[in-house]
Design an enzyme around this catalytic site. Structure first.
Site, PDB file in Angstrom:
ATOM      1  N   VAL A  92       0.834  -1.206   0.000  1.00 32.11           N
ATOM      2  CA  VAL A  92       0.000   0.000   0.000  1.00 32.11           C
ATOM      3  C   VAL A  92       0.872   1.260   0.000  1.00 32.11           C
ATOM      4  CG1 VAL A  92      -1.909  -1.171   1.183  1.00 32.11           C
ATOM      5  CG2 VAL A  92      -0.173   0.005   2.551  1.00 32.11           C
ATOM      6  N   HIS A 110      -4.527  -4.175  -2.154  1.00 30.30           N
ATOM      7  CA  HIS A 110      -4.894  -3.799  -0.789  1.00 30.30           C
ATOM      8  C   HIS A 110      -5.054  -2.290  -0.624  1.00 30.30           C
ATOM      9  CE1 HIS A 110      -3.032  -7.897   0.484  1.00 30.30           C
ATOM     10  NE2 HIS A 110      -4.300  -8.015   0.176  1.00 30.30           N
ATOM     11  N   CYS A 146     -19.273  15.302   4.258  1.00 33.84           N
ATOM     12  CA  CYS A 146     -20.500  14.777   4.875  1.00 33.84           C
ATOM     13  C   CYS A 146     -20.383  14.533   6.377  1.00 33.84           C
ATOM     14  CB  CYS A 146     -20.930  13.490   4.166  1.00 33.84           C
ATOM     15  SG  CYS A 146     -19.981  12.033   4.665  1.00 33.84           S
ATOM     16  N   ASN A 209      11.872 -14.798  -3.825  1.00 31.87           N
ATOM     17  CA  ASN A 209      11.519 -14.625  -2.414  1.00 31.87           C
ATOM     18  C   ASN A 209      12.539 -15.329  -1.528  1.00 31.87           C
ATOM     19  OD1 ASN A 209       9.435 -13.493  -0.631  1.00 31.87           O
ATOM     20  ND2 ASN A 209       9.152 -15.605   0.032  1.00 31.87           N
TER      21      ASN A 209
HETATM   22 ZN   LIG Z   1     -18.082  11.844   3.375  1.00 31.12          ZN
END
Ligand SMILES: [Zn+2]
Length: 239
Positions: A92, A110, A146, A209
């Protein structure tokens, strides 16, 4: 045009100073209190978990990390005539894009720690902005559109992977001529199964790996050397 698919896991970012939090032996799996910070239900239910989670994000060095030789070698192969490169990543950290991979050619299974998303209205904004608000004293910043709960745009434990992203990843695994699994323990599903799907559909499967993986038997080539030196050499050989 040779389609090369690269599935990257935590091991590719170790040289950039990012530890494996999410893997089977990662911090989040070993420490139940740490795991709560990245588990959807706990995060949504408990403001204290969210405040701790924001402090963790603020203190994390991951956003200041730089791409390393392996990330750069992949971006370089992408620019090589005759090659189409797609990255499917379990990470990420956004380091493939920072190394020069075009964002549309990177599938983040992810999600990304570089953005935040509102759990109410799904509006996305930058992590940097959210962390600036935390720094300025908002311990649990709310969505400015919001008022909803904001979270990192990563897939938390208890959340589903984005089916569109996963579908695209499957398509790439099926079409790839070469499938490289780099720095992934190939133990977290469904990401790991992409290696099997690629092999079944005729791709040359190369696993890079440090430790054995459950897919080693299917591999045409296994590389155990450190990724930072092994991967650039391996990709040069392809080109
Ligand atoms: Zn929102």
């Amino acid at each position: 045009m040779t389609l090369v698919a690269i599935l990257s896991g935590a091991g590719i970012s170790t040289d950039s100073g990012i530890s494996d939090y999410r893997g089977p032996n990662g911090l989040w799996r070993r420490d139940p209190e740490a795991e709560k910070l990245v588990t959807y239900d706990y995060y949504m239910a408990d403001p204290e978990i969210r405040r701790r989670s924001w402090r963790m994000r603020r203190d994390s060095a991951a956003l200041r990390a730089e791409p390393n030789a392996a990330h750069r070698a992949i971006a370089e192969l992408e620019r090589t005539p005759g090659f189409a490169v797609r990255v499917i990543t379990q990470n990420v950290d956004g380091l493939h894009q920072l190394a020069g991979m075009p964002p549309r050619k990177v599938l983040e299974l992810h999600g990304t720690a570089r953005a935040v998303v509102c759990t109410g209205c799904r509006t996305r904004s930058s992590m940097e902005e959210a962390l600036a608000r935390v720094e300025a004293g908002e311990a649990d910043p709310a969505c400015e559109a919001c008022g909803g709960i904001l979270k990192s745009a990563t897939v938390m434990f208890g959340e589903r992977l984005d089916p569109v992203v996963l579908g695209e990843a499957m398509g790439i695994a099926k079409a790839a001529e070469v499938f490289l699994a780099v720095g992934s323990t190939l133990q977290v599903q469904p990401a790991a199964s992409l290696a099997g799907i690629a092999a079944e559909h005729g791709a040359r499967l190369v696993i890079v790996n440090a430790e054995p993986t459950p897919y080693d038997e299917l591999a045409d080539e296994i590389v155990r050397e450190p990724i930072g030196t092994a991967l650039p050499a391996l990709l040069k050989r392809l080109a």
